[in-house]
Design an enzyme around this catalytic site. Structure first.
Site, PDB file in Angstrom:
ATOM      1  N   HIS A  54      21.665 -90.142  39.216  1.00  0.00           N
ATOM      2  CA  HIS A  54      23.112 -89.638  38.912  1.00  0.00           C
ATOM      3  C   HIS A  54      23.513 -88.583  39.944  1.00  0.00           C
ATOM      4  CE1 HIS A  54      22.425 -90.856  34.388  1.00  0.00           C
ATOM      5  NE2 HIS A  54      22.474 -91.771  35.168  1.00  0.00           N
ATOM      6  N   GLU A  56      24.668 -85.562  39.795  1.00  0.00           N
ATOM      7  CA  GLU A  56      23.942 -84.060  39.920  1.00  0.00           C
ATOM      8  C   GLU A  56      22.697 -84.223  40.687  1.00  0.00           C
ATOM      9  OE1 GLU A  56      25.782 -84.654  35.768  1.00  0.00           O
ATOM     10  OE2 GLU A  56      24.864 -86.049  37.215  1.00  0.00           O
ATOM     11  N   CYS A  88      19.886 -85.401  33.276  1.00  0.00           N
ATOM     12  CA  CYS A  88      20.255 -84.697  34.518  1.00  0.00           C
ATOM     13  C   CYS A  88      20.006 -83.092  34.080  1.00  0.00           C
ATOM     14  CB  CYS A  88      21.615 -84.938  34.677  1.00  0.00           C
ATOM     15  SG  CYS A  88      22.020 -86.493  35.827  1.00  0.00           S
ATOM     16  N   TRP A 174      54.735-114.615  49.619  1.00  0.00           N
ATOM     17  CA  TRP A 174      54.581-113.052  49.328  1.00  0.00           C
ATOM     18  C   TRP A 174      55.729-112.348  49.104  1.00  0.00           C
ATOM     19  CZ3 TRP A 174      49.712-112.913  48.522  1.00  0.00           C
ATOM     20  CH2 TRP A 174      48.731-113.587  49.183  1.00  0.00           C
ATOM     21  N   ARG A 188      40.745-104.710  43.552  1.00  0.00           N
ATOM     22  CA  ARG A 188      39.909-105.903  43.456  1.00  0.00           C
ATOM     23  C   ARG A 188      38.626-105.232  43.617  1.00  0.00           C
ATOM     24  NH1 ARG A 188      42.064-111.506  46.297  1.00  0.00           N
ATOM     25  NH2 ARG A 188      43.597-111.724  44.844  1.00  0.00           N
ATOM     26  N   GLU A 298      45.481-110.602  37.226  1.00  0.00           N
ATOM     27  CA  GLU A 298      46.486-111.137  38.338  1.00  0.00           C
ATOM     28  C   GLU A 298      47.287-112.445  38.053  1.00  0.00           C
ATOM     29  OE1 GLU A 298      45.448-110.572  42.457  1.00  0.00           O
ATOM     30  OE2 GLU A 298      43.617-109.435  42.054  1.00  0.00           O
ATOM     31  N   GLY A 300      49.821-115.198  36.147  1.00  0.00           N
ATOM     32  CA  GLY A 300      51.271-115.323  36.076  1.00  0.00           C
ATOM     33  C   GLY A 300      51.768-114.802  34.882  1.00  0.00           C
ATOM     34  N   SER A 306      50.962-113.143  27.291  1.00  0.00           N
ATOM     35  CA  SER A 306      49.903-113.396  26.111  1.00  0.00           C
ATOM     36  C   SER A 306      49.139-112.161  25.979  1.00  0.00           C
ATOM     37  CB  SER A 306      49.214-114.743  26.438  1.00  0.00           C
ATOM     38  OG  SER A 306      48.123-114.265  27.479  1.00  0.00           O
TER      39      SER A 306
END
Length: 361
Positions: A54, A56, A88, A174, A188, A298, A300, A306
């Protein structure tokens, strides 16, 4: 202890450290830590990978010198339970550092204030809530996932001023700028998974990998009720190298094409459906159970619609190009999302990026 006016400065540095773990630690949180003495950072650490040490402990491993005048800044409450790593808080107490500044309390019920209480019980002076909002934003996916068990969904939409779905015929594919596309590839690399519908696969044959930024490729999630994803598609052809999941209807899970997709390396998961449309709530619940804490949607307009109508979108990232396209099809034609509020607005190249978050998040 470092002067109070410095708290925000050093916590900001801890947050920047936390972001270095993006894409590598989920479903754990992104956590950063800096140790300050005499108004100077003398050690940095962050959670680098899932199951790894971790933040710390990472910082303490490079910490040297007198601890009595040092202060530790950590973006998330130190853990006090035994998980994949020792607590930790034990390492912090053993270090002799007397002051700890915490950005946010850990929402994980296994921690939830216990780490802070443990440090105080052992004589450490703890300051809470420094840059809390920024720390919470850094770990919004983790917090939502650990509290609900579901995946946090961001709907990324690239469009024009008149909300066009696609670029004009003959103008290239694009709408937004190269700078915006680079941001998407960075996103991504940070999200656990990227999701599209089968329509996008059939129309564009995408790889959905990270190309214009550094970072690892996300899991690919395809919403495909009838298993229409071609075996020859780039996604299927690369499924043995990059984890790929197709959500299909329960009626299609035992079909020949579903079995062929599985042989090709795709995980095929049956979902409840209505009128050949899969249930978004079932998808985010199932993906959450799979350990996927964040999804970059990503797809349509129909897929996005939906998920919006099912209240399964936590965040909208709207990338708007400064142009009018007079489109035949617009975003948000059949959806009226409620409970969203503006989080940020920024200029990326010539485009405007707007981020909206849901009250449900």
């Amino acid at each position: 202890m470092a002067p109070a006016v410095s708290h925000e400065q050093w916590m900001h540095e801890a947050i920047q450290c936390a972001l270095l773990g993006s894409g590598n630690v989920s479903p754990n949180p992104r956590v950063g830590c800096v140790i300050v003495r005499d108004d100077e950072i003398i050690a940095r650490g962050w959670h680098k990978n899932y199951r790894g040490i971790h933040a710390e402990v990472d910082a303490l491993q490079s910490f040297q010198g007198e601890p009595s005048t040092a202060t530790m800044y950590v973006s998330l409450e130190p853990c006090a339970h035994i998980g994949k790593q020792p607590p930790c808080v034990d390492a912090i107490v053993a270090s002799g550092i007397p002051n700890v500044v915490v950005g946010m309390t850990d929402p994980n019920p296994l921690v939830a204030g216990r780490g802070i209480a443990f440090l105080r019980d052992h004589g450490i002076n703890v300051t809470e809530g420094i840059l809390r909002d920024a720390c919470q934003w850094t770990n919004r996916w983790f917090s939502f996932h650990v509290l609900t068990g579901r995946s946090y969904v961001t709907s990324k939409i690239a469009t024009s001023l008149d909300l066009a779905v696609s670029a004009a015929a003959g103008s290239g594919r694009w709408i937004t700028s190269p700078e915006s596309r680079q941001i998407v590839h960075t996103m991504r690399s940070e999200y656990d998974a990227v999701m599209v519908g089968v329509g996008t696969v059939l129309a564009d044959d995408p790889l959905l990998t990270v190309r214009d930024a550094n970072g690892r490729d996300p899991i690919r999630l395809i919403v495909d009720a009838n298993c229409r994803t071609p075996l020859t598609s780039k996604i299927v052809q690369s499924a043995k190298e990059i984890r790929t999941v197709i959500f299909c209807s329960e009626n299609s899970i035992d079909s020949m094409i579903a079995r062929e997709l599985q042989v090709a390396g795709v995980s095929v998961v049956g979902m409840p459906s209505t009128d050949q449309r899969l249930d978004p709530e079932a998808i985010v619940a199932t993906s959450g159970e799979m350990g996927i804490s964040s999804i970059l949607l990503e797809g349509g307009p129909r897929l996005s619609q939906s998920f919006l109508n099912a209240s399964c979108v936590n965040e909208i990232a709207l990338h708007i190009a400064p142009t009018f396209l007079n489109p035949a099809e617009h975003w948000f034609e059949s959806v009226a999302p409620q409970g969203f509020h503006a989080h940020s607005c920024s200029l990326v190249g010539p485009d405007v990026h707007l981020v909206f978050t849901s009250d449900r998040s």
